[in-house]
Design a protein around this motif. Structure first.
Motif, PDB file in Angstrom:
ATOM      1  N   ALA A 223      28.394  45.187  37.786  1.00 42.20           N
ATOM      2  CA  ALA A 223      27.866  46.438  38.306  1.00 42.20           C
ATOM      3  C   ALA A 223      26.558  46.870  37.950  1.00 42.20           C
ATOM      4  O   ALA A 223      25.904  46.064  37.187  1.00 42.20           O
ATOM      5  CB  ALA A 223      29.140  47.563  37.799  1.00 42.20           C
ATOM      6  N   ASP A 224      26.043  48.030  38.432  1.00 36.82           N
ATOM      7  CA  ASP A 224      24.555  48.477  38.079  1.00 36.82           C
ATOM      8  C   ASP A 224      24.585  48.852  36.499  1.00 36.82           C
ATOM      9  O   ASP A 224      23.383  48.675  36.068  1.00 36.82           O
ATOM     10  CB  ASP A 224      24.493  49.584  38.877  1.00 36.82           C
ATOM     11  N   THR A 225      25.722  49.131  35.838  1.00 34.23           N
ATOM     12  CA  THR A 225      25.604  49.836  34.333  1.00 34.23           C
ATOM     13  C   THR A 225      26.799  49.151  33.904  1.00 34.23           C
ATOM     14  O   THR A 225      27.826  48.758  34.192  1.00 34.23           O
ATOM     15  CB  THR A 225      25.695  51.343  34.621  1.00 34.23           C
ATOM     16  N   GLN A 226      26.485  49.103  32.473  1.00 34.99           N
ATOM     17  CA  GLN A 226      27.774  48.428  31.571  1.00 34.99           C
ATOM     18  C   GLN A 226      28.992  49.192  31.575  1.00 34.99           C
ATOM     19  O   GLN A 226      30.075  48.678  31.832  1.00 34.99           O
ATOM     20  CB  GLN A 226      27.234  48.097  30.083  1.00 34.99           C
ATOM     21  N   PRO A 227      28.798  50.588  31.603  1.00 39.59           N
ATOM     22  CA  PRO A 227      29.886  51.636  31.561  1.00 39.59           C
ATOM     23  C   PRO A 227      30.785  51.440  32.774  1.00 39.59           C
ATOM     24  O   PRO A 227      31.937  51.461  32.712  1.00 39.59           O
ATOM     25  CB  PRO A 227      29.505  52.959  31.342  1.00 39.59           C
ATOM     26  N   GLU A 228      30.182  51.173  33.887  1.00 32.55           N
ATOM     27  CA  GLU A 228      30.763  50.924  35.410  1.00 32.55           C
ATOM     28  C   GLU A 228      31.436  49.824  35.279  1.00 32.55           C
ATOM     29  O   GLU A 228      32.661  49.924  35.744  1.00 32.55           O
ATOM     30  CB  GLU A 228      29.796  51.184  36.369  1.00 32.55           C
ATOM     31  N   ALA A 229      30.980  48.664  34.906  1.00 31.97           N
ATOM     32  CA  ALA A 229      31.499  47.424  34.990  1.00 31.97           C
ATOM     33  C   ALA A 229      32.868  47.239  34.030  1.00 31.97           C
ATOM     34  O   ALA A 229      33.906  46.824  34.367  1.00 31.97           O
ATOM     35  CB  ALA A 229      30.571  46.196  34.466  1.00 31.97           C
ATOM     36  N   ASP A 230      32.589  47.965  32.872  1.00 31.26           N
ATOM     37  CA  ASP A 230      33.929  47.964  31.980  1.00 31.26           C
ATOM     38  C   ASP A 230      34.960  49.034  32.406  1.00 31.26           C
ATOM     39  O   ASP A 230      36.092  48.713  32.368  1.00 31.26           O
ATOM     40  CB  ASP A 230      33.363  48.844  30.582  1.00 31.26           C
ATOM     41  N   TYR A 231      34.601  50.053  33.330  1.00 29.95           N
ATOM     42  CA  TYR A 231      35.641  50.764  33.848  1.00 29.95           C
ATOM     43  C   TYR A 231      36.270  49.875  35.001  1.00 29.95           C
ATOM     44  O   TYR A 231      37.637  50.150  35.191  1.00 29.95           O
ATOM     45  CB  TYR A 231      34.769  51.984  34.482  1.00 29.95           C
ATOM     46  N   LEU A 232      35.405  49.206  35.703  1.00 25.34           N
ATOM     47  CA  LEU A 232      36.286  48.501  36.890  1.00 25.34           C
ATOM     48  C   LEU A 232      37.258  47.476  36.321  1.00 25.34           C
ATOM     49  O   LEU A 232      38.163  47.197  36.882  1.00 25.34           O
ATOM     50  CB  LEU A 232      35.200  47.711  37.605  1.00 25.34           C
ATOM     51  N   PHE A 233      36.727  47.005  35.020  1.00 29.70           N
ATOM     52  CA  PHE A 233      37.300  45.924  34.431  1.00 29.70           C
ATOM     53  C   PHE A 233      38.734  46.294  33.954  1.00 29.70           C
ATOM     54  O   PHE A 233      39.829  45.390  33.821  1.00 29.70           O
ATOM     55  CB  PHE A 233      36.634  45.265  33.365  1.00 29.70           C
ATOM     56  N   THR A 234      39.032  47.679  33.866  1.00 27.34           N
ATOM     57  CA  THR A 234      40.275  48.119  33.476  1.00 27.34           C
ATOM     58  C   THR A 234      41.420  47.773  34.320  1.00 27.34           C
ATOM     59  O   THR A 234      42.737  47.744  33.774  1.00 27.34           O
ATOM     60  CB  THR A 234      40.222  49.644  33.080  1.00 27.34           C
ATOM     61  N   SER A 235      41.073  47.690  35.531  1.00 28.30           N
ATOM     62  CA  SER A 235      42.168  46.970  36.535  1.00 28.30           C
ATOM     63  C   SER A 235      42.954  45.910  36.121  1.00 28.30           C
ATOM     64  O   SER A 235      43.919  45.809  36.285  1.00 28.30           O
ATOM     65  CB  SER A 235      41.526  47.239  38.050  1.00 28.30           C
ATOM     66  N   VAL A 236      41.951  44.729  36.052  1.00 30.63           N
ATOM     67  CA  VAL A 236      42.727  43.478  35.561  1.00 30.63           C
ATOM     68  C   VAL A 236      43.187  43.560  34.124  1.00 30.63           C
ATOM     69  O   VAL A 236      44.272  43.023  33.746  1.00 30.63           O
ATOM     70  CB  VAL A 236      41.512  42.354  35.829  1.00 30.63           C
ATOM     71  N   GLN A 237      42.683  44.504  33.348  1.00 31.16           N
ATOM     72  CA  GLN A 237      43.068  44.553  31.939  1.00 31.16           C
ATOM     73  C   GLN A 237      44.747  44.986  31.966  1.00 31.16           C
ATOM     74  O   GLN A 237      45.750  44.725  31.428  1.00 31.16           O
ATOM     75  CB  GLN A 237      42.549  45.294  30.982  1.00 31.16           C
ATOM     76  N   GLN A 238      44.860  46.013  32.870  1.00 33.71           N
ATOM     77  CA  GLN A 238      46.134  46.690  33.192  1.00 33.71           C
ATOM     78  C   GLN A 238      47.041  45.662  33.675  1.00 33.71           C
ATOM     79  O   GLN A 238      48.300  45.971  33.408  1.00 33.71           O
ATOM     80  CB  GLN A 238      46.063  48.038  34.071  1.00 33.71           C
ATOM     81  N   LEU A 274      41.516  36.543  28.783  1.00 35.87           N
ATOM     82  CA  LEU A 274      40.236  36.659  29.834  1.00 35.87           C
ATOM     83  C   LEU A 274      39.154  36.322  28.860  1.00 35.87           C
ATOM     84  O   LEU A 274      37.996  37.055  28.909  1.00 35.87           O
ATOM     85  CB  LEU A 274      40.155  38.214  30.032  1.00 35.87           C
ATOM     86  N   THR A 275      39.105  35.369  27.909  1.00 35.09           N
ATOM     87  CA  THR A 275      38.264  34.859  27.088  1.00 35.09           C
ATOM     88  C   THR A 275      36.761  34.616  27.700  1.00 35.09           C
ATOM     89  O   THR A 275      35.750  35.121  27.142  1.00 35.09           O
ATOM     90  CB  THR A 275      38.377  33.668  26.301  1.00 35.09           C
ATOM     91  N   TYR A 276      36.759  33.962  28.850  1.00 34.05           N
ATOM     92  CA  TYR A 276      35.580  33.770  29.507  1.00 34.05           C
ATOM     93  C   TYR A 276      35.349  34.597  30.781  1.00 34.05           C
ATOM     94  O   TYR A 276      34.261  34.495  31.378  1.00 34.05           O
ATOM     95  CB  TYR A 276      35.787  32.279  30.169  1.00 34.05           C
ATOM     96  N   ALA A 277      35.847  35.933  30.834  1.00 32.92           N
ATOM     97  CA  ALA A 277      35.433  36.790  31.873  1.00 32.92           C
ATOM     98  C   ALA A 277      34.084  37.493  31.493  1.00 32.92           C
ATOM     99  O   ALA A 277      33.721  37.678  30.356  1.00 32.92           O
ATOM    100  CB  ALA A 277      36.465  37.974  31.770  1.00 32.92           C
ATOM    101  N   LEU A 278      33.294  37.695  32.493  1.00 33.92           N
ATOM    102  CA  LEU A 278      31.995  38.226  32.329  1.00 33.92           C
ATOM    103  C   LEU A 278      32.027  39.561  32.859  1.00 33.92           C
ATOM    104  O   LEU A 278      32.227  39.777  34.211  1.00 33.92           O
ATOM    105  CB  LEU A 278      31.175  37.258  33.023  1.00 33.92           C
ATOM    106  N   VAL A 279      31.712  40.404  31.919  1.00 38.77           N
ATOM    107  CA  VAL A 279      31.756  41.850  32.532  1.00 38.77           C
ATOM    108  C   VAL A 279      30.466  42.599  32.151  1.00 38.77           C
ATOM    109  O   VAL A 279      30.288  42.639  30.814  1.00 38.77           O
ATOM    110  CB  VAL A 279      32.894  42.692  31.760  1.00 38.77           C
ATOM    111  N   GLY A 280      29.656  43.185  33.122  1.00 35.18           N
ATOM    112  CA  GLY A 280      28.611  43.706  32.812  1.00 35.18           C
ATOM    113  C   GLY A 280      27.544  43.903  33.839  1.00 35.18           C
ATOM    114  O   GLY A 280      27.935  44.040  35.052  1.00 35.18           O
ATOM    115  N   THR A 281      26.241  43.997  33.518  1.00 35.47           N
ATOM    116  CA  THR A 281      25.221  43.945  34.532  1.00 35.47           C
ATOM    117  C   THR A 281      24.591  42.484  34.549  1.00 35.47           C
ATOM    118  O   THR A 281      24.956  41.511  33.944  1.00 35.47           O
ATOM    119  CB  THR A 281      24.141  44.839  34.009  1.00 35.47           C
ATOM    120  N   HIS A 315      29.773  44.806  46.371  1.00 36.85           N
ATOM    121  CA  HIS A 315      28.376  45.026  45.382  1.00 36.85           C
ATOM    122  C   HIS A 315      28.478  43.953  44.575  1.00 36.85           C
ATOM    123  O   HIS A 315      27.310  43.253  44.224  1.00 36.85           O
ATOM    124  CB  HIS A 315      28.484  46.388  44.861  1.00 36.85           C
ATOM    125  N   CYS A 316      29.650  43.432  43.804  1.00 33.90           N
ATOM    126  CA  CYS A 316      29.805  42.652  42.707  1.00 33.90           C
ATOM    127  C   CYS A 316      29.525  41.364  43.261  1.00 33.90           C
ATOM    128  O   CYS A 316      28.689  40.327  42.892  1.00 33.90           O
ATOM    129  CB  CYS A 316      30.956  42.634  42.025  1.00 33.90           C
TER     130      CYS A 316
END
Length: 327
Positions: A223-238, A274-281, A315-316
């Protein structure tokens, strides 16, 4: 830079219909083609309320009609669920409809729970124990050689086969059969390096594949910012937390925080998977991505984008393409 490809599950998201989810999958494939991704693969799963890719060949035909150049394939077909002749006919048909664009990735897991797996079985003898023989049978149907039983369409198409897996067994079998190999490190990180080493060290050249060829899967949420990416990533964490407890719902919408939604044991399990997941900008994950490619020495990368919102997912996809081009 090595080719980047996309792995999709035709995700059924919370609040969306299956029809809308299938439309999003087709649209994402169109975008992926425009952005220069090499392949668009769909994974066979059954009985999962968040996954609409049970009939991979049907979805691939829909996508093929909407695209022109991107390679399309299964990542993968769970071969123990099917008669090899049926798969040869399905993917032979796709190969005739979309020449030089079809791949066929194969797996031996059922892609579902055991009760559904039992309902899928074509006969009482269908078993993962027959998997190597089923792969050979499928190869024969797709070859140019005359067979007692003929796949029409299928015979002579020589659809490229891949073996997929998350174990040393799949690596050894792919090497023995002289087939390309894709490791499911996007959800099974433990044996990644060992499996790739075993595959390369024991590879037996084949006519179609004189050299070993590897691919690895990763999840990416940009995403464009780290907080936004972290927010989007909560879907797969759930979703992975839910799977641990046997839940079965559509892919969940993101939440502001996972605090209070999982136990420490849940978090440890999900973080490991999710060891190899890349989350951020693009900037924050660039070095991690480059290190993953250098560590694995893979020939290709296949990427899963576990994002709930279609706009954020699109966008991703664009950000990953920009990141690829910057490496």
């Amino acid at each position: 830079m090595i080719p980047f490809s996309i792995l999709d599950l035709a995700t059924i998201t919370e609040g969306q219909s299956i029809s809308n989810s299938l439309t999003m999958t087709r649209n994402m494939a169109i975008e992926a083609e425009a952005l220069g991704y090499k392949r668009y693969w769909l994974a066979e799963h059954h009985g999962m309320r968040g996954v609409a890719s049970s009939a991979t060949s049907v979805l691939l035909s829909n996508i093929g009609a909407a695209t022109n150049t991107i390679r399309l394939g299964a990542g993968g077909v769970m071969l123990p669920n099917h008669a090899p002749l049926v798969i040869a006919e399905q993917y032979g048909t796709l190969a005739e409809l979309y020449p030089s664009r079809i791949d066929l990735g194969l797996g031996r897991a059922p892609g579902t729970d055991m009760q559904t797996a039992q309902a899928l079985r074509r006969n009482s003898h269908s078993s993962v124990d027959h998997y190597p023989n089923d792969v050979r049978e499928l190869q024969a149907y797709l070859s140019k050689k005359e067979q007692p039983v003929i796949a029409v369409p299928g015979q002579g198409t020589e659809v490229p086969l891949w073996l997929l897996g998350s174990s040393l067994y799949s690596a050894e079998l792919a090497a023995n059969f002289g087939l390309p190999y894709s490791f499911a490190s996007h959800f099974a990180p433990d044996l990644l390096i060992q499996a790739l080493e075993v595959y390369r060290e024991t590879y037996r050249p084949s006519e179609q594949n004189p050299k070993p060829h590897t691919m690895a899967g990763i999840m990416v949420v940009l995403a464009d910012t780290q907080p936004e990416a972290d927010y989007l990533f909560t879907s797969v964490q759930q979703k992975f937390k839910q799977m641990r407890s046997g839940g079965n719902t559509p892919f969940p919408a993101p939440v502001d925080s996972m605090d209070g939604r999982w136990t420490p044991a849940d978090k440890q399990m999900v973080d490991h998977v999710l060891t190899y997941a890349l989350v951020g900008t693009k900037e924050s994950v660039k070095d991690k991505l480059a290190k993953f490619i250098a560590m694995t020495k893979v020939d290709e990368l296949i990427i899963s984008i576990p994002i709930h919102d279609a706009g954020a997912r699109s966008h991703c996809l664009k950000l990953i393409a920009e990141l690829r081009d910057s490496l």
